[in-house]
Every structure is written in C-alpha cells, then in structure tokens.
Design a protein around this motif. Structure first.
Motif, PDB file in Angstrom:
ATOM      1  N   MET A   1      41.619 -31.159  89.121  1.00 32.34           N
ATOM      2  CA  MET A   1      41.698 -30.246  90.268  1.00 32.34           C
ATOM      3  C   MET A   1      42.795 -30.714  91.237  1.00 32.34           C
ATOM      4  SD  MET A   1      39.213 -29.766  93.477  1.00 32.34           S
ATOM      5  CE  MET A   1      37.744 -30.262  92.686  1.00 32.34           C
ATOM      6  N   LYS A   2      43.525 -29.772  91.765  1.00 30.25           N
ATOM      7  CA  LYS A   2      44.551 -30.158  92.738  1.00 30.25           C
ATOM      8  C   LYS A   2      44.026 -29.856  94.148  1.00 30.25           C
ATOM      9  CE  LYS A   2      49.233 -28.867  93.906  1.00 30.25           C
ATOM     10  NZ  LYS A   2      50.393 -28.132  93.405  1.00 30.25           N
ATOM     11  N   TYR A   3      44.128 -30.837  95.001  1.00 30.68           N
ATOM     12  CA  TYR A   3      43.653 -30.679  96.384  1.00 30.68           C
ATOM     13  C   TYR A   3      44.784 -30.142  97.264  1.00 30.68           C
ATOM     14  CZ  TYR A   3      39.539 -33.382  95.095  1.00 30.68           C
ATOM     15  OH  TYR A   3      38.376 -33.812  94.511  1.00 30.68           O
ATOM     16  N   ASP A   4      44.396 -29.479  98.334  1.00 32.29           N
ATOM     17  CA  ASP A   4      45.418 -29.081  99.311  1.00 32.29           C
ATOM     18  C   ASP A   4      45.922 -30.308 100.055  1.00 32.29           C
ATOM     19  OD1 ASP A   4      45.467 -26.062  99.242  1.00 32.29           O
ATOM     20  OD2 ASP A   4      43.313 -26.458  99.424  1.00 32.29           O
ATOM     21  N   VAL A   5      44.979 -31.211 100.383  1.00 28.25           N
ATOM     22  CA  VAL A   5      45.371 -32.413 101.134  1.00 28.25           C
ATOM     23  C   VAL A   5      44.633 -33.620 100.581  1.00 28.25           C
ATOM     24  CG1 VAL A   5      45.689 -33.418 103.441  1.00 28.25           C
ATOM     25  CG2 VAL A   5      45.321 -30.962 103.228  1.00 28.25           C
ATOM     26  N   ALA A   6      45.347 -34.730 100.426  1.00 27.06           N
ATOM     27  CA  ALA A   6      44.705 -36.027 100.150  1.00 27.06           C
ATOM     28  C   ALA A   6      44.914 -36.911 101.370  1.00 27.06           C
ATOM     29  CB  ALA A   6      45.310 -36.676  98.914  1.00 27.06           C
ATOM     30  N   VAL A   7      43.809 -37.409 101.919  1.00 29.87           N
ATOM     31  CA  VAL A   7      43.886 -38.383 103.021  1.00 29.87           C
ATOM     32  C   VAL A   7      43.593 -39.736 102.381  1.00 29.87           C
ATOM     33  CG1 VAL A   7      42.857 -39.145 105.198  1.00 29.87           C
ATOM     34  CG2 VAL A   7      43.028 -36.688 104.682  1.00 29.87           C
ATOM     35  N   VAL A   8      44.505 -40.681 102.513  1.00 32.06           N
ATOM     36  CA  VAL A   8      44.293 -42.006 101.906  1.00 32.06           C
ATOM     37  C   VAL A   8      44.068 -43.017 103.023  1.00 32.06           C
ATOM     38  CG1 VAL A   8      45.173 -43.746 100.322  1.00 32.06           C
ATOM     39  CG2 VAL A   8      45.837 -41.355 100.024  1.00 32.06           C
ATOM     40  N   GLY A   9      42.877 -43.630 103.040  1.00 34.21           N
ATOM     41  CA  GLY A   9      42.545 -44.608 104.082  1.00 34.21           C
ATOM     42  C   GLY A   9      41.106 -44.416 104.513  1.00 34.21           C
ATOM     43  N   SER A 131      55.957 -29.714  95.199  1.00 36.65           N
ATOM     44  CA  SER A 131      54.658 -29.114  95.531  1.00 36.65           C
ATOM     45  C   SER A 131      53.471 -30.052  95.320  1.00 36.65           C
ATOM     46  CB  SER A 131      54.441 -27.849  94.688  1.00 36.65           C
ATOM     47  OG  SER A 131      54.398 -28.225  93.331  1.00 36.65           O
ATOM     48  N   THR A 132      53.683 -31.196  94.684  1.00 36.58           N
ATOM     49  CA  THR A 132      52.531 -32.045  94.331  1.00 36.58           C
ATOM     50  C   THR A 132      52.855 -33.528  94.451  1.00 36.58           C
ATOM     51  OG1 THR A 132      51.966 -30.401  92.655  1.00 36.58           O
ATOM     52  CG2 THR A 132      50.785 -32.482  92.535  1.00 36.58           C
ATOM     53  N   THR A 133      51.880 -34.289  94.968  1.00 35.08           N
ATOM     54  CA  THR A 133      51.959 -35.755  94.876  1.00 35.08           C
ATOM     55  C   THR A 133      50.835 -36.189  93.957  1.00 35.08           C
ATOM     56  OG1 THR A 133      52.739 -35.841  97.142  1.00 35.08           O
ATOM     57  CG2 THR A 133      51.932 -37.900  96.215  1.00 35.08           C
ATOM     58  N   LEU A 134      51.179 -37.036  92.994  1.00 37.04           N
ATOM     59  CA  LEU A 134      50.172 -37.521  92.045  1.00 37.04           C
ATOM     60  C   LEU A 134      49.928 -38.999  92.341  1.00 37.04           C
ATOM     61  CD1 LEU A 134      48.625 -36.253  89.714  1.00 37.04           C
ATOM     62  CD2 LEU A 134      50.457 -36.991  88.164  1.00 37.04           C
ATOM     63  N   ILE A 135      48.684 -39.299  92.715  1.00 37.65           N
ATOM     64  CA  ILE A 135      48.360 -40.662  93.161  1.00 37.65           C
ATOM     65  C   ILE A 135      47.477 -41.324  92.119  1.00 37.65           C
ATOM     66  CG2 ILE A 135      47.126 -41.972  94.949  1.00 37.65           C
ATOM     67  CD1 ILE A 135      47.788 -39.586  96.824  1.00 37.65           C
ATOM     68  N   ASP A 139      40.691 -47.252  89.614  1.00 38.27           N
ATOM     69  CA  ASP A 139      39.908 -47.142  88.384  1.00 38.27           C
ATOM     70  C   ASP A 139      40.608 -46.283  87.326  1.00 38.27           C
ATOM     71  OD1 ASP A 139      39.725 -45.029  90.042  1.00 38.27           O
ATOM     72  OD2 ASP A 139      37.612 -45.297  90.518  1.00 38.27           O
ATOM     73  N   ASN A 140      41.904 -46.170  87.488  1.00 40.45           N
ATOM     74  CA  ASN A 140      42.737 -45.426  86.541  1.00 40.45           C
ATOM     75  C   ASN A 140      42.628 -43.922  86.636  1.00 40.45           C
ATOM     76  OD1 ASN A 140      44.740 -46.535  85.174  1.00 40.45           O
ATOM     77  ND2 ASN A 140      43.463 -47.410  83.540  1.00 40.45           N
ATOM     78  N   ASP A 141      41.875 -43.429  87.602  1.00 46.78           N
ATOM     79  CA  ASP A 141      41.840 -41.988  87.851  1.00 46.78           C
ATOM     80  C   ASP A 141      43.157 -41.568  88.518  1.00 46.78           C
ATOM     81  OD1 ASP A 141      39.546 -41.162  86.805  1.00 46.78           O
ATOM     82  OD2 ASP A 141      38.414 -41.020  88.682  1.00 46.78           O
ATOM     83  N   GLU A 142      43.375 -40.282  88.495  1.00 50.90           N
ATOM     84  CA  GLU A 142      44.550 -39.754  89.188  1.00 50.90           C
ATOM     85  C   GLU A 142      44.113 -38.660  90.140  1.00 50.90           C
ATOM     86  OE1 GLU A 142      47.181 -38.431  86.155  1.00 50.90           O
ATOM     87  OE2 GLU A 142      47.528 -40.466  85.422  1.00 50.90           O
ATOM     88  N   LEU A 143      44.904 -38.445  91.140  1.00 58.24           N
ATOM     89  CA  LEU A 143      44.556 -37.440  92.138  1.00 58.24           C
ATOM     90  C   LEU A 143      45.813 -36.644  92.474  1.00 58.24           C
ATOM     91  CD1 LEU A 143      42.107 -37.043  94.286  1.00 58.24           C
ATOM     92  CD2 LEU A 143      43.717 -38.106  95.830  1.00 58.24           C
ATOM     93  N   ALA A 144      45.729 -35.324  92.378  1.00 60.41           N
ATOM     94  CA  ALA A 144      46.895 -34.504  92.702  1.00 60.41           C
ATOM     95  C   ALA A 144      46.645 -33.751  94.005  1.00 60.41           C
ATOM     96  CB  ALA A 144      47.138 -33.504  91.567  1.00 60.41           C
ATOM     97  N   ALA A 145      47.640 -33.730  94.865  1.00 60.64           N
ATOM     98  CA  ALA A 145      47.476 -33.031  96.147  1.00 60.64           C
ATOM     99  C   ALA A 145      48.804 -32.420  96.583  1.00 60.64           C
ATOM    100  CB  ALA A 145      46.980 -33.993  97.213  1.00 60.64           C
ATOM    101  N   CYS A 146      48.701 -31.277  97.274  1.00 64.68           N
ATOM    102  CA  CYS A 146      49.929 -30.653  97.802  1.00 64.68           C
ATOM    103  C   CYS A 146      50.467 -31.462  98.982  1.00 64.68           C
ATOM    104  CB  CYS A 146      49.638 -29.240  98.299  1.00 64.68           C
ATOM    105  SG  CYS A 146      48.968 -28.171  97.064  1.00 64.68           S
ATOM    106  N   HIS A 147      49.545 -31.931  99.851  1.00 66.16           N
ATOM    107  CA  HIS A 147      49.947 -32.717 101.030  1.00 66.16           C
ATOM    108  C   HIS A 147      49.196 -34.037 101.001  1.00 66.16           C
ATOM    109  CE1 HIS A 147      50.532 -28.500 102.169  1.00 66.16           C
ATOM    110  NE2 HIS A 147      51.564 -28.950 102.877  1.00 66.16           N
TER     111      HIS A 147
END
Ligand code: FAD
Length: 456
Positions: A1-9, A131-135, A139-147
């Motif tokens: 799933m791609k998120y609109d926003v990922a907040v890291v922290g 359009s996407t940042t892939l973090i 645990d080897n998961d990935e996270l996709a977000a627009c912002h």
C-alpha cells in the motif's frame, strides 16, 4: 500500500506533524508513522516520570498548536493541575498532554485519515521518484509514501575523549546516555559521581540522584564550567534589542551587550531577541556561524535555556553546600582506580592537570552536533547523494520550507525534515514553540498537495 504521508520519528516533532496532518488532510488519505519508541510523542524529553524534571519553557508557551496558545493550559486545568501560564509544568505532564490530544483526534474514526503506527526503525531510503519515496525498515519491510517527514531528532553526543583514552575495565561505570534512567537504580548512596557536561541534562541528573537518596559528591566537568541560569519568579517582559543593520556576528553580540549595559534585564533582551533569531542566524556566513558555535554557544546556552526558578534554587543549594562542584577544563583521559575511575583534566586557561575520583561517569554533554552520524537512514541517504549534511554538523541541509536538499542542490519537493535536524538552516528550532510552527507549516503544505491530488 502506498501512503500519502510517512512520518518517521517518535518524539515531539513526529507527534506535532501527525496531529496537524490528522486535522488538515482529507479523511480519505492515509498516514504511516514509523517510530521505534514505545511512548510515541514523548521522545527523550517528555518520558521522564520525575516531577523535578520540569519544562524549561512556561506552560503558556507549550501548546502544541501555535494558533491555540491556551491549549496546554486548558489540559492542565482539566487534569486538575495547579499550574499557571507562567509556571513550569512537569515534562511527564506534557507527555500526557500530547498523548491525550492525539488520542482525541484518533477517536473520531469516521472523519479522519487512516493512520498506521508502525513500530520499527527506518534504516534506508531505497528510491526517490517525483511521486514516491521508498523507505526500508529494520525488519526488511518497505514503506512507500508520496510525502515523507523526517522527525529523527539528533542523537546524544559521544564522550569528549577518544575511546583509547578510556580504560576498558571501567566501561561499565560510564553512563553514555543518562536518559535511560535505569542507571540511577544502580548507584550506591555514597557513590562519587562525575558528570561530563554542565547543562540542563546535568542538572536533571543531579536532582534525580538526590531524589533517589544519593548523598555522595558530584563533580561536574565542562570546558567552560558554565551552568544554566534560572528563570525569575516574576519574569520581566521581553525587550527587543536595537540591532545594527549588519551581518557581522561581533557587532550583533556587541549590540546585545550594550542593550543590557543600558539597563534592560538580560533575560528580557534574550526573550526579545527570540523572534529575530532565525533571521539573524540565516544572515551569518558559515564561517561566522562556526565562530558562534566555537566561542559563544556555551554562553548562549546557559542564558537562553533556563531552569524553572525552584529547580534553579534547589540546584544552587547543592552548589552552595559543596555537594556539587563545577570544574572548568578539558578531559584528557579516564583510568581505572581501585573499584572506580580517575578522570584527568587540564584546567581551563592553564597547563595544570587535575584529577577527579569517581565511581560513575555520566555523559551529559547533550545533543550530538555531528550532522547525520547518529542515523543510518540519513547516512545511507547521504551516500546516495539524496541529502547533504549541514557543513557545521547541525543536521541536514533544507530550504526555507524545510524541504530536504540533495547533494547536487536539487530540492526534494515531497521530503521534509522537522525539528533539530533543521538547525543548520533555522538554528532556533530545537524547542516546542518553534517546532510546532514548523510542523504545522509542513503539514499544511502537504495537505494542500494531497487535496489538489484528490480533486484532480
Ligand atoms: C531532556 C530534555 C528536556 C527538554 N525540555 C524541553 C522543554 O522543556 N521545552 C521545550 O520546548 N523543549 C525541550 N527540549 C527540547 C526538545 O528537544 C524538543 O522539545 C523536542 O522534544 C524534540 O523532539 P524531536 O521529535 O525533534 O526529537 P526527539 O525527542 O529526539 O525524538 C526523535 C525520535 O525519533 C526516533 N527516531 C530516530 N530515528 C529514527 C528512525 N530512523 N526510525 C524511526 N524512529 C526514529 C527516536 O528514537 C526518537 O524517539 C528538551 C530536550 C531534552 C533532551
């Protein structure tokens, strides 16, 4: 799933960003919050349970919302705390306030964006497209977000001596990060303590020790031997200093001193300077900022970041009765001595060597000013040219709207940093009154972009 926003922290910057996003984003949007701290939103600052660990900013200025300045005072009143606007609430109460405000927004499930709290650590950035940042997560998961909003704080500074100047046998007696308060439970009642660093963290640790029944001596060593000043019981109103139209650091400092010599209380002058500090900082060249950090920072810090008045009195009593001794000098080495340690330092302004005997050595040197060294995520991004470390070690390079700037100077329009990571650009951005404004502005910009995208 791609998120609109990922907040890291997981500290104040992250919760301020999340709360503003919840209020501003359309209900159809999706937010991921990636944090590795069990008490989300409290971070190092607001997880302490000890009452004398107090805010260093009056309660009236600690609302999470810049446009609702009474909000923290309202919470304190609802919670039955007798704390006025000029008083200094406990940091644990502030942590509870943040938790309650987030919980209240989350309750309204039908009318708010979806939020997934992911307990993990971001360790890399795999890709950035328009359009996407892939973090990558630990645990080897990935996270996709627009912002993406990076709210990572800054790490704790290492001990101010090379590792080979510390005897290996006493490593267990060195407390690298005093904010893991567990070390306090191991200290004997009469143990000798040596605190390295003489700022607010040192005062907090000394008072926590005393509250737990410690009765031994505490030696404090820092390069200048300066300790924080207290706020006044009856604060004086801010006085905006008359500053010359110059970009010269020395002329600015002279003008500030002149204002004080003319009779304005120094606390008023510093408070009056605050609205201008970010602008003044940005006018300085890198060389002048470096000079400020080398020569004026210690004085700035003890005047600018002050103790609650009663906390200041309690600490002063310990200085006056000789329990706490403050030394100005440069740490040379730490050797084993019996069951404890012998700390050798060179006195400030002389070649004389002195020694302090201690059972515990506590690193209170404060925030890391080594840019991105503390963060694998930022390091991998820097290696790939996706960001630049600040030239003076004050976080990462951002533009005036807190967008990350890549190594080639390009601005990432969808990646932001909030909080002390942006100190290289804004300087005065490490405390709540400034971070809350930045978090709201970043959330507003993202909300606008998401709304436009949703309407298209
Ligand atoms: C002891 C102390 C007392 C303070 N008192 C006050 C005060 O009274 N008033 C005031 O205005 N300011 C105070 N401050 C300043 C304080 O720094 C700010 O108010 C604020 O707490 C900073 O929050 P932050 O989220 O930017 O950083 P932090 O609190 O450091 O939080 C960063 C968080 O992000 C997490 N994180 C980092 N990297 C990753 C990653 N890659 N993936 C996932 N999570 C990650 C960390 O584990 C941490 O939980 C104090 C600071 C300290 C240290």
């Amino acid at each position: 799933m791609k998120y609109d926003v990922a907040v890291v922290g997981a500290g104040f910057s992250a919760i301020a960003a999340t709360i503003n996003l919840l209020r501003l984003l359309p209900a159809s949007s999706r937010i991921a919050v990636v944090g590795d701290d069990p008490g989300f939103g409290r971070g190092t600052a607001y997880r302490s349970e000890f009452y004398q660990h107090r805010l260093n900013v009056p309660a009236a200025r600690m609302s999470i919302y810049p446009d609702q300045p009474e909000d923290f005072l309202d919470w304190l009143a609802e919670a039955g705390r007798e704390v006025g606007g000029g008083d200094f609430a406990s940091r644990s109460d502030f942590g509870l306030y943040l938790r309650d405000r987030l919980a209240a927004l989350l309750r309204d499930r039908a009318n708010r964006p979806r939020v997934d709290f992911i307990k993990s650590r971001a360790i890399g950035c795999i890709d950035i497209s328009p359009s996407t940042t892939l973090i990558r997560l630990v645990d080897n998961d990935e996270l996709a977000a627009c912002h993406t909003i990076l709210c990572l704080g800054v790490g704790t500074a290492p001990l101010p001596v090379p590792a080979d100047a510390i005897a290996a046998s006493i490593r267990t007696k060195i407390v690298d990060n005093p904010w893991r308060l567990g070390w306090l439970t191991q200290v004997g009642r009469d143990d000798r303590i040596c605190m390295l660093g003489s700022g607010l963290t040192m005062v907090d640790q000394v008072l926590a020790l005393r509250a737990r029944g410690h009765r031994g001596t505490v030696d404090v060593l820092s390069r200048r031997g300066l300790v924080p000043h207290p706020h006044l019981d009856q604060p004086t109103p801010p006085v905006a200093p008359q500053l010359p139209d110059t970009t010269q650091l020395s002329a600015l400092l002279q003008a500030i001193r002149h204002e004080v010599r003319q009779g304005a209380p120094w606390r008023s002058v510093l408070d009056g300077l605050r609205p201008q500090t970010q602008r003044l900082w940005q006018q300085l060249s890198v060389a002048q900022k470096g000079r400020f950090l080398r020569h004026a920072l210690a004085w700035w810090t003890v005047h600018r970041h002050r103790l609650a008045p009663d906390v200041g009195r309690e600490f002063q009593t310990l200085i006056d009765d000789g329990t706490v001794k403050v030394h100005a000098g440069y740490l040379q080495r730490i050797e084993a001595s019996g069951a404890g340690a012998l700390i050798t330092y060179r006195s400030r302004g002389s070649a004389e060597m002195n020694r302090i005997g201690a059972d515990w050595i506590v690193n209170c040197t404060g925030m890391e000013r080594a840019g991105i060294r503390h963060s694998p995520l930022l390091q991998t991004m820097a290696q790939r040219g996706l960001l630049q470390g600040d030239p003076l070690g004050l976080g990462v390079v951002v533009d005036d709207r807190a967008h990350l700037v890549a190594a080639d100077g390009r601005v990432h329009p969808h990646i932001f940093a909030v909080g002390a990571l942006t100190a290289g650009r804004f300087w005065e951005i490490t405390a709540v009154p400034d971070i809350r404004v930045q978090a709201q502005a970043v959330a507003s910009e993202i909300a606008q972009a998401v709304s436009i995208g949703a309407a298209a």
